[in-house]
Design a protein around this motif. Structure first.
Motif, mmCIF file in Angstrom:
data_model
loop_
_atom_site.group_PDB
_atom_site.id
_atom_site.type_symbol
_atom_site.label_atom_id
_atom_site.label_comp_id
_atom_site.label_asym_id
_atom_site.label_seq_id
_atom_site.Cartn_x
_atom_site.Cartn_y
_atom_site.Cartn_z
ATOM 1 N N THR A 307 0.830 -1.197 -0.056
ATOM 2 C CA THR A 307 0.089 -0.060 -0.037
ATOM 3 C C THR A 307 0.878 1.347 -0.099
ATOM 4 O O THR A 307 0.526 2.250 -0.847
ATOM 5 C CB THR A 307 -1.020 -0.019 1.321
ATOM 6 N N ILE A 308 1.904 1.131 0.703
ATOM 7 C CA ILE A 308 2.921 2.485 0.833
ATOM 8 C C ILE A 308 3.549 2.534 -0.471
ATOM 9 O O ILE A 308 3.723 3.520 -1.107
ATOM 10 C CB ILE A 308 4.031 2.160 1.853
ATOM 11 N N ILE A 309 3.839 1.527 -1.417
ATOM 12 C CA ILE A 309 4.276 1.658 -2.525
ATOM 13 C C ILE A 309 3.426 2.150 -3.539
ATOM 14 O O ILE A 309 3.751 3.185 -4.363
ATOM 15 C CB ILE A 309 4.825 0.326 -3.267
ATOM 16 N N LEU A 310 2.202 1.792 -3.710
ATOM 17 C CA LEU A 310 1.072 2.451 -4.326
ATOM 18 C C LEU A 310 0.987 3.899 -4.155
ATOM 19 O O LEU A 310 0.752 4.720 -4.976
ATOM 20 C CB LEU A 310 -0.015 1.808 -4.060
ATOM 21 N N ILE A 311 0.876 4.319 -2.758
ATOM 22 C CA ILE A 311 0.638 5.560 -2.564
ATOM 23 C C ILE A 311 1.801 6.377 -2.890
ATOM 24 O O ILE A 311 1.637 7.547 -3.813
ATOM 25 C CB ILE A 311 0.283 5.919 -0.914
ATOM 26 N N ALA A 312 2.763 5.954 -2.715
ATOM 27 C CA ALA A 312 4.257 6.750 -3.126
ATOM 28 C C ALA A 312 4.204 6.932 -4.731
ATOM 29 O O ALA A 312 4.568 8.089 -5.160
ATOM 30 C CB ALA A 312 5.638 5.646 -2.583
ATOM 31 N N VAL A 313 3.980 5.852 -5.547
ATOM 32 C CA VAL A 313 3.833 6.144 -6.811
ATOM 33 C C VAL A 313 2.634 6.896 -7.174
ATOM 34 O O VAL A 313 3.056 7.619 -8.276
ATOM 35 C CB VAL A 313 3.758 4.658 -7.737
#
Length: 324
Positions: A307-313
């Motif tokens: 989820t953190i990766i999705l938000i960051a991208v």
């Protein structure tokens, strides 16, 4: 030519002040404050030291991955490289080889893996995603075949233990070594032609090639760099555990990419910030530590990281659209 000029790295102070990193710094502060209320144990000296130790392998690899992603590439083999390099290092220690030679052997494995990745991508023409994924699977398979899933224990040479377990002035030696790696990477990225070439390729590979930048050589050098740093992280982790774990480095690909992207290095290439990567690596360690302190089921850890990766991208994409 304009594309090449546009990629000339800004000053480190300018990079530190860039809006691309403001979000991660704010998120980091908010997370720390929230943890202070939710898990008072977080701010104990022992726990903070553990967080820094946990951040070391991710940070060391992430510094190299910053070059890869800044060049508009990807490397999925970093976790397996760590495991295989750690296995070679531990095995040489157990067999009685001198510590410097054993460490050099492990790091050489990382350099070879990086070289193979670079050649597959530049000379054979395989996409970076497929090439590094294949090397990831092959390297992990070699580790499992050799160990049969059983840790290689006995890497307890006092000189080797000092690398991952000792302190200097109250600071863990692995943290000091990570700071040295950061300084070297910082110099390479912001103060050398190599760093300018990396970002130029990330900004516009065709334009970089037209102005005479040896794009293939630079790409190979970058993959060798991240291979060496992944191996060095494997040496540090093996020294800390005094053993080579077959499953070491599993999932590190996600954590490393998350640390780099959260820090402000765009997946579309052409810009990179090592300051942000360092904060992102610590942030990932803090998140994992917080999940453990709050007794969150380990099966949910990957959900949170993803989820953190999705938000960051998504935030990176939104930021780039706003600037257009």
């Amino acid at each position: 030519m304009a594309d090449i000029a546009a990629t000339r790295p800004r000053s480190p102070l300018t990079l530190a002040r860039s809006g691309g990193n403001a979000g991660v710094y704010l998120a980091f502060v908010v997370l720390l404050v929230a943890l202070g209320f939710a898990a008072p144990r977080f701010f104990t000296f022992g726990n903070l030291t553990d967080v820094l130790r946990q951040a070391v392998p991710i940070a060391v690899i992430a510094f190299g991955t910053t070059f890869v992603i800044g060049m508009r590439g990807i490397d999925l083999s970093v976790g397996s490289t760590l495991a295989l390099s750690g296995l070679v290092t531990a095995n040489l220690i157990v067999l009685g080889y001198p510590v410097p030679l054993a460490c050099a052997g492990g790091i050489a494995v990382g350099a070879v893996i990086g070289l193979v990745n670079g050649i597959l991508i530049t000379k054979v023409g395989i996409t970076d995603f497929i090439a590094t994924m294949a090397i990831m699977v092959i390297s992990r398979g070699i580790v499992m075949v050799y160990t049969q899933g059983i840790p290689i224990v006995g890497a307890s040479d006092p000189a080797f233990r000092m690398i991952g377990q000792s302190y200097a002035g109250g600071v863990p030696v692995p943290v000091i070594l990570t700071a040295i790696v950061f300084a070297i990477a910082f110099y390479l990225l912001y103060y050398t032609r190599f760093g300018r070439f990396v970002l130029s390729i990330g900004s516009n590979p065709d334009a970089a090639r037209l102005v005479g930048i040896p794009t293939d050589k630079v790409k190979i050098a970058v993959y060798v760099l991240v291979g060496v740093l992944s191996a060095f992280a494997g040496v540090l982790l093996t020294s800390r555990l005094e053993a080579a774990m077959p499953e070491a480095g599993q999932g590190y690909e996600l954590d490393v990419i998350a640390a780099v992207v959260i820090g402000g290095t765009g997946l579309s290439g052409g810009r990179a910030t090592l300051f942000g990567t360092a904060v992102g690596a610590v942030l990932m360690a803090v998140v994992r530590n917080a999940l453990n302190l709050l007794n969150v089921n380990t099966f949910w850890h990957q959900v949170v990281i993803g989820t953190i990766i999705l938000i960051a991208v998504a935030a990176d994409r939104f930021s780039r659209r706003q600037k257009v």
